[in-house]
Enzyme design. Structure first.
Site, PDB file in Angstrom:
ATOM      1  N   CYS A 181      79.664  73.838  28.677  1.00 50.34           N
ATOM      2  CA  CYS A 181      79.005  74.531  27.672  1.00 50.34           C
ATOM      3  C   CYS A 181      80.078  75.283  26.835  1.00 50.34           C
ATOM      4  CB  CYS A 181      78.112  75.638  28.543  1.00 50.34           C
ATOM      5  SG  CYS A 181      76.933  76.431  27.446  1.00 50.34           S
ATOM      6  N   GLU A 229      76.632  72.810  37.492  1.00 49.48           N
ATOM      7  CA  GLU A 229      76.789  73.843  38.591  1.00 49.48           C
ATOM      8  C   GLU A 229      75.850  74.625  38.802  1.00 49.48           C
ATOM      9  OE1 GLU A 229      77.785  76.048  34.650  1.00 49.48           O
ATOM     10  OE2 GLU A 229      77.760  74.024  35.488  1.00 49.48           O
ATOM     11  N   HIS A 257      74.414  72.522  32.414  1.00 55.76           N
ATOM     12  CA  HIS A 257      75.270  73.290  33.544  1.00 55.76           C
ATOM     13  C   HIS A 257      74.923  72.521  34.882  1.00 55.76           C
ATOM     14  CE1 HIS A 257      76.519  76.817  31.163  1.00 55.76           C
ATOM     15  NE2 HIS A 257      75.494  76.663  30.495  1.00 55.76           N
TER      16      HIS A 257
END
Length: 231
Positions: free
Chosen positions: A86, A205, A203
């Protein structure tokens, strides 16, 4: 494998990255403040998402000139690995460690929702735990995720197989409808020429544990275990 997370003022995803890395690697990563320049001994440097310097000027433009980014460039030049997610992707393009730029989303609105990504290749240290042409879910949260590059650069990325991920639907169809931010050729992530630097907008994660809503993003972080400690 030793990993470090770069922390700029305004970054807010460093804890998410730390949780994902620790779950896959079995130990906590190092946190590196943006004024530090010592990256020796690290195999992987991660630049997380957020709003570095409040996204003033352009997203990532100020962070790209922080002292640590000279060290990140040196780390990459001597064969180290770099992951930017990002705002981290935006910083890597502003620092010219990856080609292209991230522009305002085509609808001029901040997008906060899940998307699906199509895996173009699985022969990199970032994607080995995916299968080629896998489709996985990942949250997106950005206002400037519209990937842009000139035609020559886009053709080179295609020709050298440096597109890492593309926006698609849940069935893997790469279409305009699945391309919510308007990125050129549905590009969601790109590699450097040597496959040691990866930038992507969504994302992964945030989907590494069932308690977070799924594990779609875990293969990316599990893949990092293939990085050796030779740096």
């Amino acid at each position: 494998m030793r990993a470090g997370i770069i922390l700029f003022p305004g970054i807010n995803r460093e804890r998410d990255i730390a949780i994902a890395l620790e779950a896959s690697l079995g130990h906590k990563p190092t946190t590196i403040w943006h004024r530090e320049t010592e990256l020796q001994g690290l195999d992987l440097v991660v630049i997380p998402g957020g709003f570095s310097y409040g996204d003033y000027l352009r997203c990532g433009a100020m962070a790209a000139h922080s002292p640590v980014m000279r060290a990140v460039a040196e780390h990459a030049s001597r064969g180290g690995y770099v992951l930017g997610i990002c705002n981290g992707f935006q910083i890597l393009t502003e620092a010219q460690l990856l080609p292209g730029a991230l522009l305002r989303n085509v609808g001029l609105r901040f997008l906060s929702m899940d998307c699906h990504l199509y895996v173009e290749r699985n022969d990199s240290v970032f994607t080995m735990h995916f299968r080629r042409h896998d489709v996985f879910r990942a949250p997106m949260a950005h206002g400037d995720g519209n990937y842009y590059a000139d035609k020559e650069t886009l053709d080179r990325l295609e020709g050298e197989n440096l597109v890492a991920f593309r926006y698609c639907d849940a069935d893997g169809n790469i279409s305009n409808d699945a391309n919510l931010n308007g990125s050129a050729r549905n590009i969601a992530g790109v590699f450097s020429s040597n496959l040691r630097v990866l930038g992507l907008m969504p994302h992964p994660e945030n989907l590494v544990d069932p308690l977070l809503g799924g594990t779609d993003g875990k293969p990316l972080f599990d893949s990092l275990n293939t990085i050796g400690g030779t740096n």
